[in-house]
Design an enzyme around this catalytic site. Structure first.
Site, PDB file in Angstrom:
ATOM      1  CB  ALA A  53      -0.989  -0.035   1.170  1.00 44.77           C
ATOM      2  CG  ASP A 239      -3.378  -3.689   1.188  1.00 44.54           C
ATOM      3  OD1 ASP A 239      -3.214  -4.739   1.846  1.00 44.54           O
ATOM      4  OD2 ASP A 239      -2.605  -3.327   0.279  1.00 44.54           O
ATOM      5  CE  LYS A 250      -1.835  -9.681  -0.921  1.00 48.04           C
ATOM      6  NZ  LYS A 250      -2.540  -9.398  -2.197  1.00 48.04           N
TER       7      LYS A 250
END
Ligand code: MRU
Length: 354
Positions: A53, A239, A250
């Site tokens: 990210a 993220d 993830k």
């Protein structure tokens, strides 16, 4: 600081050129790819030349800086918006992408249509370099807060939230290395992270380079690992973290969090404030990217699955806030009331930047 230079440099800005370490080729080859405009930069993000990210955010800022040289006097604002839209479209889940574009958009307030595009391009390059330098500094601060939570036991991490996933140093791996550099000695279990293998290819490579003992396990081994080995904590990146502390990270993170709770192990999330999205009330508001089925059916370009099988390939999942023991930001650790605590940290981050 003795280790001023990050060991791994995923994003390089040299003589006005944007170079990205091609993460698709790691750990076998270390080659850099040049991006000459917003379209090429978006393609690099989409195709995973650069991923993680914060790294995606910094790259997008530089993508706008290289594109800015092509802005035309008289249509600077529409040229900017077209480039911003191309980049914003590259990947949907990591909010750092939008965060960085918004920061660059902040510069446009002072730009008149008749401005000299060269001056705009210079201002963009300066701002992108600021975002880049600040990201490394943020990771170091976050790392030192996180290190205080660890007591020298073994740690599990998932995916890659290291130097490669940021401008340098790393978030989850930043916590791990700050603890190691603080004198604690422990091992790290890195999950393979199917299907893209960020753990096997990237995290194990980074930790080996740092001299931190790393043991690779496949994602399906984590339950057995918790049941049979002493693990002190899980530390992962994010993220996008929603206002209530639900964490998108993830794919596979959620099941590790469930197992950590079952085994009474702390589950920490390293989240720079640029990854916290107060506009998402809960994790249900976070868009989850679905990627190409061949990532699941093939390994290194070779089909391993039966022909014609249907595939579900979400790249991220959401871990509900009640499974999260603490969210580590560059302004301290939030525990308990995430809604209040995260809003405070984001406000502190904004104040620090202005
Ligand atoms: O698909 P990727 O490799 O971009 O996913 C990366 C992750 O999920 C990381 O854990 C996250 O971006 C945090 S990186 C500091």
């Amino acid at each position: 600081m003795a280790d001023e230079t990050p060991e791994v440099t995923p994003i390089v800005w040299r003589d006005g050129k944007l170079l990205l370490l091609d993460q698709r080729k790691l750990p076998g080859k270390e080659t850099y790819l040049m991006c000459r405009g917003a379209k090429e930069t978006a393609r690099a993000i989409k195709s995973m030349v650069v991923r993680g990210a914060p790294a995606i955010g910094v790259t997008a800022a530089y993508g706008l800086a290289v594109e800015a040289r092509k802005f035309r006097r008289g249509s600077i604002h529409s040229d900017f918006e077209a480039a911003a839209a191309t980049l914003a479209d590259a990947r949907p889940t990591a909010v750092n992408l939008i965060w960085a574009i918004e920061r660059m958009r902040g510069l446009m307030g002072n730009v008149a249509e008749g401005s000299d595009p060269r001056e705009v391009a210079a201002a963009f390059a300066d701002e992108a370099q600021r975002i880049h330098a600040q990201d490394i500094e943020i990771n170091r601060r976050l790392g030192s807060y996180g290190a205080e939570l660890l007591n020298g036991g073994d740690v599990i991490t998932h995916c890659n939230a290291g130097a490669l996933a940021t401008a340098g140093y790393g978030t989850a791996l930043g916590v791990i290395r700050a603890s190691w550099d603080g004198g604690r000695r422990f091992g790290v279990y890195a999950t393979e992270t199917r299907p893209y293998l960020q753990g096997a290819r990237l995290t194990s490579w980074e930790l080996t380079k740092l001299g931190i003992p790393v043991t690779l396990v496949t994602d399906g081994m984590v339950g057995h690992l918790f049941a049979n080995r002493a693990v002190e904590a899980v530390v992962v990146g994010t993220d996008r973290t929603a206002a209530n502390g639900d964490v998108a990270n993830k794919i596979g993170t959620y099941q590790i969090a469930v197992l950590a709770r079952r085994h009474g192990v702390a589950f920490y999330v390293a989240a720079p404030t640029s990854s916290i999205d107060l506009d998402c009330a809960t994790g249900a508001d976070i868009p989850i990217e679905e990627r190409d089925p061949t990532e699941v059916t093939h390994i290194s370009g070779k089909r391993v699955a039966a022909e014609y099988v249907s595939v579900f390939n979400p790249a991220f999942d959401v871990t509900p806030n009640d499974l999260v023991s603490g969210i580590i930001t560059e302004h301290g650790v939030v525990v308990g009331d995430y809604k209040k605590g995260l809003a405070e940290k984001v406000a502190t981050g904004r104040r620090a930047r202005s």
